[in-house]
Design an enzyme around this catalytic site. Structure first.
Site, short mmCIF file in Angstrom:
data_model
loop_
_atom_site.label_atom_id
_atom_site.label_comp_id
_atom_site.label_asym_id
_atom_site.label_seq_id
_atom_site.Cartn_x
_atom_site.Cartn_y
_atom_site.Cartn_z
N ASP A 45 30.84 45.54 -7.44
CA ASP A 45 30.62 46.09 -8.78
C ASP A 45 31.82 46.93 -9.23
OD1 ASP A 45 29.27 46.53 -11.12
OD2 ASP A 45 27.96 48.09 -10.32
N GLY A 46 32.02 46.99 -10.53
CA GLY A 46 33.03 47.89 -11.09
C GLY A 46 34.28 47.21 -11.63
N ARG A 49 34.78 48.36 -15.30
CA ARG A 49 35.26 49.75 -15.41
C ARG A 49 36.71 49.88 -14.97
NH1 ARG A 49 30.08 52.00 -12.54
NH2 ARG A 49 29.73 49.75 -12.44
N HIS A 62 37.90 41.24 -13.35
CA HIS A 62 37.35 40.17 -12.51
C HIS A 62 38.47 39.47 -11.74
CE1 HIS A 62 33.48 40.86 -14.16
NE2 HIS A 62 33.71 40.32 -15.34
N SER A 90 24.75 36.90 -10.76
CA SER A 90 23.29 37.02 -10.61
C SER A 90 22.58 36.23 -11.71
CB SER A 90 22.88 38.50 -10.70
OG SER A 90 22.99 38.93 -12.05
N ASN A 93 23.14 37.83 -14.91
CA ASN A 93 24.49 37.82 -15.51
C ASN A 93 24.64 36.82 -16.68
OD1 ASN A 93 26.27 38.56 -12.41
ND2 ASN A 93 25.59 39.93 -14.04
N GLU A 234 21.47 48.95 6.60
CA GLU A 234 22.06 50.23 6.20
C GLU A 234 22.69 49.99 4.84
OE1 GLU A 234 22.02 53.15 7.74
OE2 GLU A 234 20.78 52.26 9.31
C1 FPP Z 1 30.61 43.14 -11.30
O1 FPP Z 1 31.48 43.90 -12.06
C2 FPP Z 1 31.24 41.90 -10.90
C3 FPP Z 1 30.81 40.65 -11.23
C4 FPP Z 1 29.62 40.38 -12.05
C5 FPP Z 1 31.54 39.47 -10.84
C6 FPP Z 1 32.13 39.47 -9.47
C7 FPP Z 1 33.04 38.33 -9.41
C8 FPP Z 1 34.27 38.34 -8.86
C9 FPP Z 1 34.90 39.44 -8.15
C10 FPP Z 1 35.02 37.08 -9.04
C11 FPP Z 1 35.25 36.25 -7.88
C12 FPP Z 1 34.14 35.97 -6.98
C13 FPP Z 1 34.37 35.47 -5.77
C14 FPP Z 1 33.29 35.23 -4.80
C15 FPP Z 1 35.71 35.18 -5.35
P1 FPP Z 1 31.04 44.36 -13.52
O2 FPP Z 1 31.64 43.40 -14.49
O3 FPP Z 1 29.56 44.46 -13.60
O4 FPP Z 1 31.72 45.74 -13.62
P2 FPP Z 1 31.21 46.99 -14.48
O5 FPP Z 1 29.89 47.40 -13.91
O6 FPP Z 1 32.28 48.01 -14.27
O7 FPP Z 1 31.11 46.52 -15.89
#
Ligand code: FPP
Length: 283
Positions: A45-46, A49, A62, A90, A93, A234
């Site tokens: 997550d993050g 941000r 991303h 998810s 999403n 954990e």
């Molecule tokens: C959450 O950050 C992140 C995601 C929903 C996407 C995660 C995906 C990747 C890192 C891309 C690649 C994946 C793989 C397996 C290589 P957010 O957008 O919710 O961040 P925020 O909470 O700061 O808005």
């Protein structure tokens, strides 16, 4: 099979990790390689941000996040973690703007193509957890191909949770059990479903339950992730945003995990033997 001892692993391990910073070296010294989590699950997550702080579009976060995914995957594989699960997308999403969804799907496809040599080199077997049949056709093809290409690998299992929801997974498991009951000869005799039955019908069938769940960027939520499987995990929440969660932060998390006393609802008898988990999926 002769158990791998710390001593026999140490030298090849350090070589496998490549150059380490002095901080990483200190952390590695503290780490007991015999007590690493068998299964590590991560809520990445993050990204948004991280991008916002840099006045960049969310998609830049991303993209930066994929580099962290690469480091995490490689480090876990080389530390001989048995399974790593990354929460990539998810079921919730789909509520994001269409452009961001399209970008994430494209990024994942790109990632699977580009990272295949690294996946193969590290002997990683890929699995995908989620309602894969609802994904765009191109993504489904790439997912299938990645699983086929790595099916014979013997090292770490890398699970990418994609169109994943913990409640949806449990519902799917229950429906799979009901469908099997209907087609089996004994179907007319309703039976009780055990925890083991349910575990066997989850997407994670055959994998140990996660021992450690890491969530980056500070939110104290499990966000519908591996709801059944994290019963005894954990949980470690770090303020670090996912793109900044580098190898040092990962090693810190593993050291922190090893400081925790795991009791699985039991009591620890004079500090000697840890009680075993009530049940572990796939065992
Ligand atoms: C959450 O950050 C992140 C995601 C929903 C996407 C995660 C995906 C990747 C890192 C891309 C690649 C994946 C793989 C397996 C290589 P957010 O957008 O919710 O961040 P925020 O909470 O700061 O808005």
């Amino acid at each position: 099979m002769t158990p791998i001892t710390h001593k026999t692993l140490e030298v090849p391990l350090l070589a496998a990790l490549g150059p380490v910073t002095p901080e990483e070296s200190r952390l590695l010294e503290k780490l007991d390689l015999q007590r690493l989590p068998r299964h590590l699950a991560v809520i990445m997550d993050g990204n948004g941000r991280w991008a916002q702080k840099r006045h960049l579009p969310r998609i830049a976060g991303h993209r930066a996040g994929t580099q962290t995914a690469r480091t995490t995957i490689e480090t876990c594989a080389r530390l001989h973690v048995e399974a790593l699960t990354l929460y990539a997308f998810s079921v919730e999403n789909w509520r994001r703007p269409q452009a961001e969804i399209d970008f994430l799907m494209q990024l994942l496809r790109e990632y699977l193509r580009q990272e295949m040599p690294l996946i193969q080199k590290n002997n990683i077997r890929m699995r995908f957890l989620g309602r894969l049949e609802e994904l765009p056709a191109g993504v489904q093809n790439d997912v299938r191909e990645s699983m086929e290409k790595t099916a014979g690998n013997q090292g770490m299992v890398l699970c990418v949770a994609l169109n994943y929801g913990g409640r949806a997974e449990i519902v799917d498991a229950v429906n799979a059990i009901l469908a099997a009951e209907r087609t089996s000869l004994a179907g007319s005799v309703p039976r009780r479903v055990s925890e083991e039955d349910l575990s066997r019908h989850l997407y994670t069938d055959g994998l140990p339950d996660p021992d450690l769940l890491i969530r980056t960027s500070g939110e104290m939520r499990v966000s519908n992730f591996l709801l059944w499987q994290i019963a005894y995990a954990e949980i470690l929440v770090t303020e670090t945003l996912w793109p900044d969660f580098n190898r040092t932060r990962l090693l810190e998390a593993l050291v922190e995990y090893q400081k925790r006393e795991r009791r699985y609802g039991g009591i620890r008898e004079d500090g000697s033997e840890e009680p075993k988990p009530a049940r572990v999926a796939g065992e």
